[in-house]
Design a protein around this motif. Structure first.
Motif, short mmCIF file in Angstrom:
data_model
loop_
_atom_site.label_atom_id
_atom_site.label_comp_id
_atom_site.label_asym_id
_atom_site.label_seq_id
_atom_site.Cartn_x
_atom_site.Cartn_y
_atom_site.Cartn_z
N ASP A 106 0.85 -1.19 0.00
CA ASP A 106 0.00 0.00 0.00
C ASP A 106 0.88 1.23 0.00
OD1 ASP A 106 -2.27 -1.59 0.15
OD2 ASP A 106 -2.32 -1.54 2.34
N LYS A 107 0.43 2.28 -0.69
CA LYS A 107 1.24 3.50 -0.81
C LYS A 107 1.66 4.06 0.54
CE LYS A 107 0.43 5.58 -5.24
NZ LYS A 107 -0.14 6.67 -6.00
N GLU A 119 3.58 2.35 -10.00
CA GLU A 119 2.55 2.58 -8.99
C GLU A 119 1.20 2.80 -9.64
OE1 GLU A 119 2.46 6.73 -7.12
OE2 GLU A 119 4.54 6.59 -7.85
N THR A 120 0.17 2.45 -8.88
CA THR A 120 -1.20 2.72 -9.26
C THR A 120 -1.75 3.70 -8.24
OG1 THR A 120 -2.10 0.89 -7.98
CG2 THR A 120 -1.48 0.41 -10.26
N GLU A 121 -3.04 3.89 -8.24
CA GLU A 121 -3.64 4.82 -7.30
C GLU A 121 -3.37 4.43 -5.85
OE1 GLU A 121 -8.14 6.14 -6.22
OE2 GLU A 121 -7.64 6.01 -8.35
N ASP A 122 -3.37 3.12 -5.56
CA ASP A 122 -3.25 2.64 -4.18
C ASP A 122 -1.99 1.83 -3.87
OD1 ASP A 122 -5.84 3.67 -3.67
OD2 ASP A 122 -6.73 1.85 -4.50
N GLU A 144 -2.15 -0.99 -17.35
CA GLU A 144 -2.81 0.24 -17.80
C GLU A 144 -1.91 1.05 -18.74
OE1 GLU A 144 -1.78 3.18 -14.06
OE2 GLU A 144 -3.47 1.83 -13.90
#
Length: 147
Positions: A106-107, A119-122, A144
Motif C-alpha cells: 500500500d502507498k 505505482e497505481t492509485e493505491d 494500464e
C-alpha cells in the motif's frame, strides 16, 4: 479461470503490422495445481508458411495486480514462478537463481529505500534487490500503460 481479454489472444505485439497468435503454457512445478491457481505464461508467436513458429514475446502477466513482465528471449521457457505473500519471483529452471522479483505494498506503507518499479492509485510495486536483476527492471509494466 484466469481473466482473459480478447485483446490478449491475438494482437500485433511488436508493432510490425503482423498479428501474432497468443497462447499460454504452464511453468515448471505448476503442472499439478488447480487450473485457477496456475500462473500461466503468455506467449505471442508468428507462424510461417512452412509451419514453423517464431516466438515474438513471452510475458508473465499478473491480472490480479495488473502488471506484466516481458521475458528476454534467452529465458523463454527456462523459468518458473514462485508466488510470495504480496509478491512474485521469476526463477531460473536451471540453477534456481532469481531472475526478477516484484513485490507490492500500500502507498502509505512504502519507504523510499525500496526500488520503485511502478505505482497505481493505491499500490507501489517495488523490488529490494541490491544486485542487478537478470531480467532488466524496465521489463516490468503496468497493464494500464499498455492501452
Amino acid at each position: 479461470f484466469p481473466t482473459r481479454r480478447s485483446s490478449d489472444l491475438c494482437r500485433d505485439i511488436n508493432n510490425d503490422g503482423v498479428t501474432e497468435v497468443g497462447g499460454m503454457y504452464i511453468p515448471k512445478g505448476w503442472e499439478d495445481e488447480a487450473f485457477a491457481a496456475i500462473p500461466f505464461i503468455n506467449v505471442y508467436a508468428d507462424y510461417n508458411i512452412d509451419g514453423t513458429r517464431d516466438t515474438i514475446e513471452e510475458r508473465y502477466v499478473d491480472n490480479e495486480q495488473n502488471f506484466y513482465i516481458t521475458i528476454p528471449p534467452e529465458w523463454y521457457q527456462k523459468f518458473t514462478i514462485k508466488k510470495l505473500d504480496k509478491g512474485v519471483r521469476l526463477i531460473s529452471n536451471v540453477d534456481e537463481k532469481i531472475l526478477f522479483e516484484v513485490k507490492w505494498i500500500d502507498k502509505e506503507s512504502y519507504t523510499d529505500s525500496k526500488n520503485k518499479l511502478g505505482e497505481t492509485e493505491d499500490i507501489i510495486f517495488y523490488n529490494e534487490s541490491k544486485d542487478k536483476s537478470l531480467i532488466p527492471i524496465d521489463n516490468f509494466h503496468l497493464l494500464e500503460d499498455e492501452f
